[in-house]
Design a protein around this motif. Structure first.
Motif, short mmCIF file in Angstrom:
data_model
loop_
_atom_site.label_atom_id
_atom_site.label_comp_id
_atom_site.label_asym_id
_atom_site.label_seq_id
_atom_site.Cartn_x
_atom_site.Cartn_y
_atom_site.Cartn_z
N GLU A 152 -6.79 -11.30 6.99
CA GLU A 152 -5.98 -12.35 6.35
C GLU A 152 -4.87 -11.77 5.47
OE1 GLU A 152 -8.70 -15.26 4.46
OE2 GLU A 152 -10.28 -14.13 5.48
N VAL A 153 -4.80 -10.45 5.35
CA VAL A 153 -3.86 -9.81 4.43
C VAL A 153 -2.67 -9.23 5.19
CG1 VAL A 153 -3.55 -8.03 2.65
CG2 VAL A 153 -5.74 -9.23 2.85
N HIS A 154 -1.47 -9.45 4.65
CA HIS A 154 -0.25 -8.83 5.18
C HIS A 154 -0.04 -7.54 4.39
CE1 HIS A 154 3.93 -8.82 6.80
NE2 HIS A 154 4.23 -8.30 5.63
N TYR A 155 -0.39 -6.41 4.99
CA TYR A 155 -0.22 -5.10 4.34
C TYR A 155 1.20 -4.60 4.59
CZ TYR A 155 -5.36 -5.15 4.32
OH TYR A 155 -6.69 -5.48 4.14
N TYR A 156 1.82 -4.04 3.55
CA TYR A 156 3.23 -3.68 3.72
C TYR A 156 3.68 -2.64 2.70
CZ TYR A 156 4.67 -6.11 -0.55
OH TYR A 156 4.84 -6.46 -1.87
N ILE A 157 4.87 -2.12 2.91
CA ILE A 157 5.62 -1.37 1.92
C ILE A 157 7.07 -1.82 2.06
CG2 ILE A 157 6.13 0.61 3.42
CD1 ILE A 157 5.31 0.86 -0.32
N ALA B 8 -4.88 4.83 11.90
CA ALA B 8 -6.26 5.29 12.07
C ALA B 8 -7.27 4.15 11.90
CB ALA B 8 -6.56 6.41 11.06
N LEU B 9 -6.94 3.21 11.01
CA LEU B 9 -7.84 2.07 10.77
C LEU B 9 -7.73 1.00 11.84
CD1 LEU B 9 -7.31 1.56 6.91
CD2 LEU B 9 -9.31 2.60 8.03
N GLY B 10 -6.68 1.09 12.67
CA GLY B 10 -6.47 0.08 13.68
C GLY B 10 -5.96 -1.23 13.12
N LYS B 11 -5.27 -1.16 11.97
CA LYS B 11 -4.72 -2.34 11.31
C LYS B 11 -3.20 -2.26 11.32
CE LYS B 11 -8.64 -4.22 9.90
NZ LYS B 11 -9.06 -5.59 10.28
N THR B 12 -2.56 -3.40 11.21
CA THR B 12 -1.10 -3.46 11.22
C THR B 12 -0.55 -3.20 9.82
OG1 THR B 12 -1.12 -5.08 13.00
CG2 THR B 12 0.91 -4.88 11.72
N PHE B 13 0.44 -2.33 9.75
CA PHE B 13 1.12 -2.02 8.49
C PHE B 13 2.60 -2.31 8.68
CE2 PHE B 13 3.11 1.20 5.58
CZ PHE B 13 2.66 0.65 4.39
N HIS B 14 3.14 -3.14 7.80
CA HIS B 14 4.52 -3.60 7.93
C HIS B 14 5.42 -2.80 6.98
CE1 HIS B 14 3.19 -7.23 10.15
NE2 HIS B 14 2.15 -7.15 9.34
N ILE B 15 6.50 -2.26 7.52
CA ILE B 15 7.51 -1.58 6.70
C ILE B 15 8.71 -2.52 6.60
CG2 ILE B 15 9.00 0.44 6.46
CD1 ILE B 15 6.96 2.02 8.10
N HIS B 16 8.89 -3.11 5.42
CA HIS B 16 9.99 -4.04 5.22
C HIS B 16 11.28 -3.25 4.98
CE1 HIS B 16 7.09 -7.40 3.65
NE2 HIS B 16 6.78 -6.99 4.86
N VAL C 272 0.85 -1.19 0.00
CA VAL C 272 0.00 0.00 0.00
C VAL C 272 0.89 1.23 0.00
CG1 VAL C 272 -1.85 1.26 1.17
CG2 VAL C 272 -1.78 -1.25 1.27
N THR C 273 0.64 2.14 -0.96
CA THR C 273 1.37 3.39 -1.06
C THR C 273 0.40 4.53 -0.81
OG1 THR C 273 0.94 3.68 -3.43
CG2 THR C 273 2.85 2.32 -2.81
#
Length: 508
Positions: A257-262, A284-292, A238-239
């Motif tokens: 079920e989705v691994h969200y990342y950049i 804000a969405l309360g979801k995990t965002f992964h920065i690789h 996600v950008t």
């Protein structure tokens, strides 16, 4: 790090059709007839179906957004049950997403076509002993002993700044090798004769309203995300752009079920807008965002294997392939590629603009090279009447077949060594639905926002492609000018009866 199972990584997820099998351990072998043999890498799925007097073979995977619970086999069996001829088959696969090659075989013919945008590539060559096909031009060249094309104009182009700057975008249906060509999307190959036939568009696009388009597109997008999540563990980059935002919205029902990342690399730092904006949005969405994190070094043996297997380019984002190899854990990567076709990114307001090879070459930033102009003229010649005949603009077909059907497919092929990719917009039914909405100034972005509002409105809580103040003001000035040109041309069109052509709209 020691690269595991190098033999399996070489030519990963590739195929070869020819007058002999590919001599590689573990590859699946299928005899098509007395003269043609299919060899398939063990990591490329093969599905077969026989009925109605013909055989269907799918290489890769299909997605049915209307039946997200169906497997590859169930989708192919349903298609084959409903289609009793090749012409029916062309219509019967319009709703199928995924990344696939479909082979049709009866007693007299063998025909081959790709998914809507040619994401699963096919290169072919007509040889004295028969027609050969493969996933990569370099693979064919190695098998056939093909030489590099020494055409002077071609060589001038290959050595140009424009070719490198545009990430080795290739014009037309040729390649750097003599007598090896690339199958263009919307065409099928007669494998016995070595001839190419355009099969789409079949009929004129019938205009539909925004609300109808939103309803139809949302069903396909949500069904596609549900279907791929049913098949495998998935990851979605996600950008700050619009295309990844609409896929984020479409993933709401499967978001757990989705691994969200950049993925960071030498061309993308943690302070970039494409990192900061989604990071704030996911908070804000309360979801995990992964920065690789970016890798300090890419294994040279990994690069060597990939370069031997594909048209591997030396780009900063190529570092991500090795990240995926190390950490993706056999997930499928979800991509927003091909969405630009639906948004009709290329748009030209000039009322007297002539779409010819020179214009296309300059518009795509490949300069004034004679080889490029000739390739685009040859592509244009048979379809110059298509805007009037089928209601689809030449620049939309250009973007579909010559930009994303070429450059767009390279990236997925380069990733095959590490990960499989899925692009929900690589779906003819979805693209046609969105392209059937009348294109007025700003319509496409408005259409996308309406889809997002219906699927997951909270994902609009962060800006899309925000700009610094000075760039924002410059952008506003350009859009005012473009809008003035657009509405001015509407008046001219009303008077003269002439049609609209396209200009370069925003990108993701």
């Amino acid at each position: 790090m020691m690269i595991k199972d190098m033999e399996r990584l070489l030519y990963r997820r590739q195929f070869v059709i020819g007058t002999r099998y590919m001599e590689r351990s573990g590859w699946q072998r299928i005899q098509l007839d007395q003269e043609l043999f299919l060899s398939v890498h063990p990591d490329l799925d093969v599905i077969q179906s026989n009925r109605h007097g013909f055989q269907l073979i799918v290489l890769g995977y299909m997605i049915d957004p209307y039946h997200p619970e169906w497997s590859n086999e169930e989708i192919l069996n349903d298609i084959h049950h409903k289609c009793t001829s090749f012409d029916q088959l062309l219509v019967g696969v319009e709703h199928c997403g995924g990344r696939w090659i479909l082979i049709y075989q009866d007693e007299a013919e063998i025909k081959l076509l790709t998914d809507a945008c040619g994401m699963r590539q096919v290169f072919y060559s007509v040889q004295p002993d028969g027609v050969w096909c493969a996933s990569q031009a370099s693979t064919l060249a190695s098998l056939l002993g093909a030489e590099l094309d020494d055409n002077e104009e071609l060589q001038t182009f290959v050595q140009s700044v424009e070719y490198r700057a545009m990430e080795q975008l290739w014009p037309g249906d040729g390649s750097i090798y003599k007598e090896i060509k690339h199958l263009t999307p919307n065409h099928f190959l007669d494998v016995r004769k070595g001839t190419i036939t355009r099969y789409w568009p079949l009929s004129k696009l019938e205009p539909i309203g925004v609300e109808e388009a939103v309803e139809g597109a949302v069903e396909i997008l949500k069904g596609s995300l549900r279907a791929i999540a049913n098949r495998s563990r998935v990851m979605l980059p996600v950008t700050a752009g619009l295309d990844s935002r609409i896929l984020l919205a479409a993933s709401k029902d499967v978001s757990d079920e989705v691994h969200y990342y950049i993925a960071l690399h030498s061309g993308l730092s943690e302070n970039a807008t494409d990192v900061k904006v989604p990071a704030a949005l996911f908070t804000a969405l309360g979801k995990t965002f992964h920065i690789h994190p970016a890798l300090d070094k890419v294994d040279e043996e990994f690069v060597r294997i990939n370069r031997q297997s594909t048209q591997l380019r030396d780009l900063p984002k190529s570092q991500i392939f090795y990240q995926h190899y190390l950490h993706a854990e056999e997930r499928i990567n979800i991509s927003g590629n091909y969405s630009e076709i639906a948004r009709e990114v290329y748009y030209d307001y000039h009322p007297n603009r002539k779409v010819d090879g020179r214009f296309l070459s300059r518009n795509i930033k490949l300069g004034e090279h004679a080889y490029v102009r000739q390739c685009y003229e040859e592509w244009l010649d048979p379809i110059r009447s298509y805007e009037e005949k089928f209601g689809i603009r030449l620049l939309t077909l250009f973007e579909w077949e010559q930009l994303y059907g070429r450059w767009g497919a390279i990236h997925a092929a380069e990733q095959d060594i590490a990960i499989e990719e899925f692009s929900p917009f690589n779906n003819r039914k979805l693209l046609v639905t969105l392209l059937s909405v009348k294109h007025d100034y700003g319509t496409r972005n408005h259409l996308y926002r309406k889809m997002i509002m219906q699927m997951w409105p909270e994902t609009l809580g962060a800006p899309i492609n925000p700009l610094p103040l000075h760039k924002f003001l410059r952008h506003c000035g350009k859009e005012v000018l473009r809008g003035s040109l657009y509405y001015g041309y509407q008046m001219l069109k009303a008077i003269s009866g002439q049609g609209i052509r396209k200009r370069k709209e925003g990108t993701t």
